[in-house]
Design a protein around this motif. Structure first.
Motif, short mmCIF file in Angstrom:
data_model
loop_
_atom_site.label_atom_id
_atom_site.label_comp_id
_atom_site.label_asym_id
_atom_site.label_seq_id
_atom_site.Cartn_x
_atom_site.Cartn_y
_atom_site.Cartn_z
N SER A 65 37.49 -34.45 39.85
CA SER A 65 37.63 -33.49 39.55
C SER A 65 36.87 -32.24 40.24
O SER A 65 36.57 -31.12 40.09
N HIS A 66 36.17 -32.88 41.36
CA HIS A 66 35.82 -32.00 41.79
C HIS A 66 35.39 -32.14 43.16
O HIS A 66 34.78 -32.92 43.75
N THR A 67 36.26 -31.28 44.36
CA THR A 67 36.21 -31.46 45.48
C THR A 67 36.00 -30.50 46.31
O THR A 67 36.68 -28.90 45.49
N HIS A 68 35.56 -30.14 47.50
CA HIS A 68 35.91 -29.19 48.18
C HIS A 68 37.25 -29.73 49.53
O HIS A 68 36.80 -29.16 51.19
N ASP A 69 37.97 -29.76 49.09
CA ASP A 69 38.88 -30.44 49.93
C ASP A 69 40.27 -29.94 50.56
O ASP A 69 41.17 -29.97 51.22
N ASN A 94 35.99 -24.96 44.39
CA ASN A 94 34.73 -26.01 43.66
C ASN A 94 33.95 -24.44 43.86
O ASN A 94 33.69 -23.87 45.37
N CYS A 95 33.23 -24.43 42.45
CA CYS A 95 31.60 -24.00 42.74
C CYS A 95 31.47 -22.02 43.93
O CYS A 95 30.86 -22.23 44.74
N GLY A 96 33.00 -21.64 44.03
CA GLY A 96 33.55 -20.14 43.99
C GLY A 96 33.50 -20.30 45.16
O GLY A 96 34.19 -19.30 45.60
N PHE A 191 24.80 -19.96 42.12
CA PHE A 191 23.71 -20.70 42.37
C PHE A 191 23.50 -20.12 44.08
O PHE A 191 22.45 -19.93 44.53
N TYR A 192 24.73 -19.03 44.66
CA TYR A 192 24.77 -19.29 45.99
C TYR A 192 24.41 -17.93 46.47
O TYR A 192 24.89 -17.07 46.07
N PRO A 193 23.81 -17.47 47.28
CA PRO A 193 24.10 -16.03 48.04
C PRO A 193 25.10 -15.66 47.22
O PRO A 193 25.16 -13.95 47.40
N THR A 219 32.43 -23.49 36.93
CA THR A 219 31.29 -23.03 37.27
C THR A 219 30.28 -23.70 38.17
O THR A 219 29.87 -25.14 37.03
N HIS A 220 29.11 -23.61 39.21
CA HIS A 220 28.66 -24.22 39.60
C HIS A 220 27.52 -23.38 39.51
O HIS A 220 27.40 -22.30 40.02
N MET A 221 27.27 -24.06 37.87
CA MET A 221 26.14 -22.29 37.32
C MET A 221 24.96 -22.27 38.43
O MET A 221 24.18 -22.56 39.23
N SER A 249 30.26 -27.53 36.47
CA SER A 249 30.34 -28.83 37.24
C SER A 249 29.67 -29.31 38.23
O SER A 249 28.25 -29.08 37.42
N HIS A 250 29.36 -30.40 38.40
CA HIS A 250 28.49 -31.90 38.86
C HIS A 250 27.61 -31.48 38.09
O HIS A 250 25.69 -30.78 39.15
N HIS A 251 26.93 -32.26 36.60
CA HIS A 251 26.12 -31.70 36.04
C HIS A 251 24.83 -32.65 35.92
O HIS A 251 24.87 -33.36 36.23
N SER A 365 33.26 -36.03 42.97
CA SER A 365 32.48 -36.46 44.49
C SER A 365 32.36 -35.55 44.58
O SER A 365 30.52 -35.65 45.15
N ASP A 366 32.60 -34.20 44.92
CA ASP A 366 31.09 -32.67 45.16
C ASP A 366 31.64 -33.23 46.41
O ASP A 366 30.55 -32.65 47.70
N GLY A 367 32.13 -33.96 47.21
CA GLY A 367 32.42 -34.66 49.31
C GLY A 367 32.59 -33.30 49.71
O GLY A 367 33.39 -32.38 49.05
#
Ligand code: ZN
Length: 491
Positions: A65-69, A94-96, A191-193, A219-221, A249-251, A365-367
């Motif tokens: 459900s959560h990757t950066h692939d 994910n994560c923007g 969360f990110y710059p 959202t990565h809050m 995301s990844h609570h 995974s957020d791998g």
């Protein structure tokens, strides 16, 4: 010559866990034309190929459900780090951060550069990126969100302020165009710059096209530490204003003063679910991983360097030891290793267990598929939930573990006919040994493939068997079907 066999593939003698949380049952599974054609006693059937599944569980292929692939799908299309775990579908963007829309030639700021490892190609639009994926399919399916930070980077000359009206209009246009091409929603990483300065109002405005298309807000809050409750409230408000489902995301609750606060966040999430659609996912580790950064209390616990552009020799080493060797403060050593990625031990085991065990928590995974020493979640997440948390710790039954990585995830992301072993559903399947399945990846040896994963099938083709990729790559680009019925229900 004989008659045409009944099935392309027949999985004989296994025990089915179907992805709905229903109790397991013994059945054969017949596959034809990439779909499950029959489930039951198929003793008389013939097949082009038969797999003996005696003693094995036959489950829907896992959905990460959560990757950066996003880039890895094209750069490492066998996707061994996912298929080896039984994963058959990944949710990207994910994560923007997304692979598109990006302009060629511009240097990406952290963390957008996480996707750029190996100088990956740039895609000006989701249509272009999806066309590349369709031309050269990966071994797994993909559905993807558009990254709000990516939209900001593409649209704004400067990221250290809120977007103005013209920039918001341009981001809306790009989001609409991406959704039209098949993106399933919008993700943010406040969360990110690159997105810290984006206000709640900016996000609501940019996200307007989601409403008509039933897209997701993921959202990565802004904060997963002392301000986690405020961040949850902001997330829920955005979902209500846009009238779309939200995915937290990844609570997690990170930094020691906040340990135990999942006892506040989970009831708060449960209460919000009474009035709007809220989804969440979690990875099964007490350490997170992201870009190397020195602010936000990220260096408060043990830190392992995962990758560093200027200092690749530091991958796999403790920040504290590196700083001592260099005779500098840890924050200075971390700065010298940027850009890069690190592993941060900031969570408490009891919170991880409480969040994993929460009924509605999906497994993601957020791998980060970058470097030689990634966080072990990249190779270990799903077998770790099955083996460690379900079998050894007893956090939940195996049927629940499978549901958290299949049926629940397919429902939340709107992936029609996925996530369930059912007639007419797509033949994404994993055969595993419930008694031995386990993650083998550790912080020291993070790329060891999991054990107990026998065979992985994607859209009817065997993608993994005998402990290796077969080279079969039948992954598809998946669209979202809002309010999808669970696979197996009437289409
Ligand atoms: Zn994230």
């Amino acid at each position: 010559m004989s008659t045409t066999p009944t099935f392309d593939l027949l999985i004989r003698g296994g025990t089915v866990i179907d992805g709905t949380k229903a109790p397991r049952f013994d059945a054969d599974v017949g596959v034809r034309d990439g779909r499950v054609a029959a489930v039951g006693d198929l003793a008389g059937a013939s097949a082009a190929r038969t797999i003996d599944a005696a003693g094995l569980i036959v489950a829907p292929g896992f959905i990460d459900s959560h990757t950066h692939d996003d880039q890895a799908l094209l750069a490492r299309p066998d996707m061994a780090f996912k298929v080896s775990q039984g994963v058959t579908t990944v949710i990207a963007g994910n994560c923007g951060i997304s692979a598109a829309p990006l302009k060629a030639g511009m240097k990406l700021p952290m963390p957008l550069d996480l996707l750029d490892g190996g100088g990956g190609q740039r895609y000006a639009s989701f249509a272009d990126w999806f066309a590349a994926l369709r031309a050269k399919p990966a071994a797994v399916n993909v559905a993807a969100m558009v990254g709000h930070s990516t939209l900001r980077f593409t649209t704004m000359a400067s990221l250290d302020r809120e977007a103005n009206a013209g920039e918001i209009a341009e981001m809306q246009r790009l989001l609409e165009e991406s959704l039209e091409a098949g993106a399933i929603g919008l993700s943010t990483g406040t969360f990110y710059p690159p997105a810290v300065k984006a206000s709640t109002e900016e996000i609501i405005a940019v996200g307007r096209p989601l409403t008509a298309r039933g897209g997701l807000y993921v959202t990565h809050m802004r904060d997963e530490s002392s301000q986690v409750m405020e961040a949850l409230e902001e997330t829920f408000r955005i979902g209500r204003e846009l009238d779309v489902p939200v995915v937290v995301s990844h609570h997690k609750v990170q930094n020691k003063p906040n340990w135990g606060r999942s006892q506040e966040t989970l009831p708060f999430i449960r209460a919000a679910m009474q009035r709007q659609t809220v989804c969440l996912d979690c990875y099964p580790y007490t350490a997170g991983s992201t870009m190397i950064r020195t602010d936000r209390g990220m260096l408060d616990g043990r830190v392992l360097i995962a990758s560093s552009e200027p200092h690749p020799e530091c991958a796999g080493r403790e920040l504290g030891a590196i700083a001592a060797e260099w005779g500098v403060e840890e924050s200075e050593a971390a700065r010298r290793m940027q850009p890069g990625t690190a592993i941060y031990f900031l969570m408490d085991e009891s919170d991880v267990r409480r969040i994993l065990a929460f009924d509605d928590t999906m497994i993601g995974s957020d791998g980060i598929p970058v470097g030689e020493k990634p966080h072990p979640r990249l190779w270990g997440t799903f077998p770790r939930v099955l083996g460690h948390y379900s079998r050894e710790v007893g956090l939940f039954p195996l049927e629940t573990a499978v549901w958290k990585m299949t049926g629940l995830t397919a429902r939340n992301f709107g992936l029609a006919d996925r996530g369930c072993v059912a007639v007419d559903g797509f033949a994404d399947l994993v055969l595993f040994d419930a008694g031995t399945v386990r993650d083998a990846a550790t912080y020291e040896e993070p790329t060891r493939p999991a054990e107990g994963i026998h065979t992985v099938i994607v859209n009817g083709g065997v993608a993994w068997e005998g402990g290796r990729s077969t080279g079969t790559r039948l992954g598809q680009v998946l669209r979202r079907t809002p309010a999808v019925a669970p696979a197996g229900a009437a289409a």
